[in-house]
Design a protein around this motif. Structure first.
Motif, PDB file in Angstrom:
ATOM      1  N   PRO A   1       0.389  -1.278  -0.160  1.00 30.07           N
ATOM      2  CA  PRO A   1       0.208   0.172  -0.105  1.00 30.07           C
ATOM      3  C   PRO A   1       0.544   1.448   0.231  1.00 30.07           C
ATOM      4  CG  PRO A   1       0.000  -1.167   2.149  1.00 30.07           C
ATOM      5  CD  PRO A   1       0.893  -2.094   1.558  1.00 30.07           C
ATOM      6  N   LYS A   2       1.700   1.125  -0.024  1.00 35.02           N
ATOM      7  CA  LYS A   2       2.940   2.451   0.457  1.00 35.02           C
ATOM      8  C   LYS A   2       3.688   2.777  -1.607  1.00 35.02           C
ATOM      9  CE  LYS A   2       5.561   0.689   3.516  1.00 35.02           C
ATOM     10  NZ  LYS A   2       5.714  -0.249   3.135  1.00 35.02           N
TER      11      LYS A   2
ATOM     12  N   SER B   1      -7.326   6.617  -1.307  1.00 39.33           N
ATOM     13  CA  SER B   1      -6.089   6.662   0.561  1.00 39.33           C
ATOM     14  C   SER B   1      -6.777   5.869   1.328  1.00 39.33           C
ATOM     15  CB  SER B   1      -6.913   8.625   0.410  1.00 39.33           C
ATOM     16  OG  SER B   1      -5.985   9.245  -0.886  1.00 39.33           O
TER      17      SER B   1
ATOM     18  N   LYS C   1      -1.590   4.558   0.795  1.00 31.74           N
ATOM     19  CA  LYS C   1      -0.511   5.665   1.645  1.00 31.74           C
ATOM     20  C   LYS C   1      -0.730   6.855   0.472  1.00 31.74           C
ATOM     21  CE  LYS C   1      -0.172   3.080   5.682  1.00 31.74           C
ATOM     22  NZ  LYS C   1      -0.887   2.918   5.436  1.00 31.74           N
ATOM     23  N   ASP C   2      -0.603   6.232  -0.710  1.00 33.09           N
ATOM     24  CA  ASP C   2       0.569   8.327  -1.806  1.00 33.09           C
ATOM     25  C   ASP C   2      -0.402   7.671  -2.814  1.00 33.09           C
ATOM     26  OD1 ASP C   2       1.813  10.434  -2.511  1.00 33.09           O
ATOM     27  OD2 ASP C   2       3.913   9.100  -2.144  1.00 33.09           O
TER      28      ASP C   2
END
Ligand code: SF4
Length: 230
Positions: free
Chosen positions: A182-183, A211, A215-216
């Motif tokens: 998820p990063k 979101s 994460k980004d």
């Protein structure tokens, strides 16, 4: 060394993604395995309007060398560059030996080809192609396998959003990325042709939804179009 089908070699500014604004030397390879309706490089997929040249790795390296001074990296783009993986294997290795950074811009559908060159690639700008926006077939399995390999190096996702983009497919893409990491940076890229048709508002809504699981998530348009650069 082998030769490759090359459309153009030029220096410009990266207009998309995480490295937007940085100077790069672009090497555009001929041909693609997809046919996105809004393709902005139709000459690279064989529209017959522009001819490619068969260039050896040595000659290509010399062209890159002449343009590289002060550049951030060499952007290997297309078309789909990984269609010429055997050539890239030697060419990317030679670029690394001459201390150049390699940025691979790819549609993220050819995992076996990526495996052959990944050790020499520094940054992978990977597209996720949604069937509702490309009008091509779905590539979910290919994208998943590709991302699993790509994440061994630096990778970020770009996804073109058009007014035809299906919200369920957007979330499916987000979940695919989240299931791996998820990063990983996820960039929504509004389709240039739909800018006045509400596509930005759609991107803002998708950013909010994505979101929740990533994460980004960023919205970055194709800035080279605004600057009238190629
Ligand atoms: S993957 Fe890229 S080069 Fe290929 S058709 Fe789609 S937009 Fe064009």
């Amino acid at each position: 060394m082998k030769t490759a089908k090359i459309l153009e070699v030029f220096r410009s500014i990266q207009g998309e993604g995480r490295y937007v604004g940085l100077p790069q030397v672009f090497v555009r390879l001929f041909e693609c395995n997809m046919h996105c309706v809004w393709c902005d490089t139709p000459h690279s997929i064989g529209d017959g309007k522009r001819e490619y040249q068969e260039i050896s790795a040595e000659a290509l390296l010399a062209q890159v060398d002449a343009l590289y001074d002060g550049a951030h990296s060499v952007s290997i783009t297309g078309g789909e560059p990984l269609l010429q993986d055997e050539f890239l294997k030697g060419f990317c290795h030679a670029l690394k030996k001459s201390k150049k950074k390699i940025y691979l811009d790819t549609n993220g559908t050819l995992p076996a080809a990526l495996k052959k060159i990944i050790k020499d690639v520094d940054v992978i700008a990977m597209d996720i192609k949604l069937p509702s926006s490309t009008k091509d077939r779905a590539y979910w399995n290919e994208h998943k396998e590709f991302l699993k390999i790509a994440r061994r190096n630096e990778v970020f996702i770009k996804m073109v959003v058009s007014v035809d983009t299906d919200a369920h497919e957007v979330m499916k893409a987000g979940k695919l990325v989240a299931s791996i990491d998820p990063k990983i940076l996820f960039i929504l890229q509004p389709n240039w042709l739909d800018m006045k048709k509400g596509v930005i508002e759609n991107c803002v809504a998708y950013q909010q939804q994505l979101s929740g699981i990533l994460k980004d998530v960023r919205i970055i348009p194709q800035t080279h179009k605004m600057m009238k650069l190629r």
